[in-house]
Design an enzyme around this catalytic site. Structure first.
Site, PDB file in Angstrom:
ATOM      1  N   LYS A 246      51.348  71.932  41.407  1.00 47.51           N
ATOM      2  CA  LYS A 246      50.477  70.761  41.248  1.00 47.51           C
ATOM      3  C   LYS A 246      50.224  70.155  42.618  1.00 47.51           C
ATOM      4  CE  LYS A 246      50.807  67.786  37.235  1.00 47.51           C
ATOM      5  NZ  LYS A 246      51.535  66.630  36.700  1.00 47.51           N
TER       6      LYS A 246
HETATM    7  C1  E4P Z   1      50.313  65.018  33.988  1.00 47.95           C
HETATM    8  O1  E4P Z   1      49.993  66.023  34.562  1.00 47.95           O
HETATM    9  C2  E4P Z   1      50.491  63.722  34.696  1.00 47.95           C
HETATM   10  O2  E4P Z   1      51.379  63.841  35.743  1.00 47.95           O
HETATM   11  C3  E4P Z   1      50.919  62.647  33.746  1.00 47.95           C
HETATM   12  O3  E4P Z   1      50.237  62.775  32.536  1.00 47.95           O
HETATM   13  C4  E4P Z   1      50.721  61.253  34.343  1.00 47.95           C
HETATM   14  O4  E4P Z   1      50.973  60.324  33.355  1.00 47.95           O
HETATM   15  P1  E4P Z   1      51.106  58.748  33.654  1.00 47.95           P
HETATM   16  O5  E4P Z   1      49.808  58.269  34.142  1.00 47.95           O
HETATM   17  O6  E4P Z   1      51.490  58.178  32.336  1.00 47.95           O
HETATM   18  O7  E4P Z   1      52.190  58.598  34.698  1.00 47.95           O
END
Ligand code: E4P
Length: 232
Positions: A93
């Site tokens: 990522k």
């Molecule tokens: C997924 O890839 C993200 O990291 C995650 O959904 C972020 O979620 P949040 O905005 O609730 O921290």
């Protein structure tokens, strides 16, 4: 005219192995997304890397996204390679840093054939740049953050629809992951807006499954059946 949509796949937005195992049994989950915030909730050993290895070993048949941290480009590349080396199902990522580091890292990882998920995207314009890096077929995944877009005053469904249009119109292979899901209606809206994948916290999946009137109906059916069979 909107493109014809396909149903999205669901990913589990968690790094909790027991929770993923429970969801996997439901036959709903096709991948896993983690981030340092989620890992910090699960791994209190001080060894998040060990946790990533355990995740990859536990779910070898699913893509597992592991997020890079806030470091300089050479360190990010090095770390990305060490993540990718854990297992073939790891997806790196790459955050959309405001200073362009994310795109530089994406460019180099793309050239080395490392599977990526560009994360922290809040608008279709950022996503367009991620698609354009290296003039490739695009990163495997591009992640739009539903509720963080809304928190920032944006319109998450509009950004998903605009992004899907870019991908379809110009024949990219990238898939939109919609993350930052906080409730069941977000999953519905992301689906209709055109997400290829919605990554959902386990609590939201259970919220989708449950309705108190379904429980009431099942309990009443059971009670009445038992009364009836006692009479026999
Ligand atoms: C997924 O890839 C993200 O990291 C995650 O959904 C972020 O979620 P949040 O905005 O609730 O921290």
């Amino acid at each position: 005219m909107r493109e014809k949509l396909s149903l999205p796949r669901l990913f589990a937005d968690t790094s909790s192995i027991p929770e993923i195992e429970r969801l996997k049994e439901l036959g709903l989950i096709h991948g896993i997304t983690t981030n340092p915030i989620l890992v910090a909730k699960e791994s209190n050993t001080g060894n998040p890397f060990g946790h990533y290895e355990e995740l990859a070993k536990s779910f070898p048949d699913m893509p597992i996204s592991i997020q890079l941290l806030d470091e300089d480009v050479p360190t990010l590349i090095q770390r990305a390679k060490s993540f990718a080396a854990i297992s073939p199902n790891i997806v790196v990522k790459v955050p959309m840093f405001g200073d362009g580091r994310g795109l530089s890292v994406l460019y180099q990882l793309t050239r080395e054939g490392i599977k990526t998920n560009v994360t922290g995207l809040m608008k279709a314009e950022q996503l367009l740049l991620a698609l354009l890096v290296g003039r490739s077929q695009g990163p495997a995944y591009v992640s739009l953050f539903f509720n963080r877009i809304r928190d920032g005053g944006g319109n998450p469904t509009e950004e998903i629809t605009r992004s899907r249009h870019l991908i379809e119109a110009f024949n990219f292979n990238s898939e939109i992951i919609t993350g930052s899901i906080r409730g069941q209606k977000d999953v519905y809206e992301a689906t209709i807006a055109g997400a290829h994948i919605v990554t959902v916290p386990p609590s939201v999946i259970w919220e989708m499954i449950h309705h108190h009137k379904s429980v009431e109906f099942i309990e009443q059916s059971q009670r009445d059946w038992e009364k009836l069979t006692q009479k026999l």
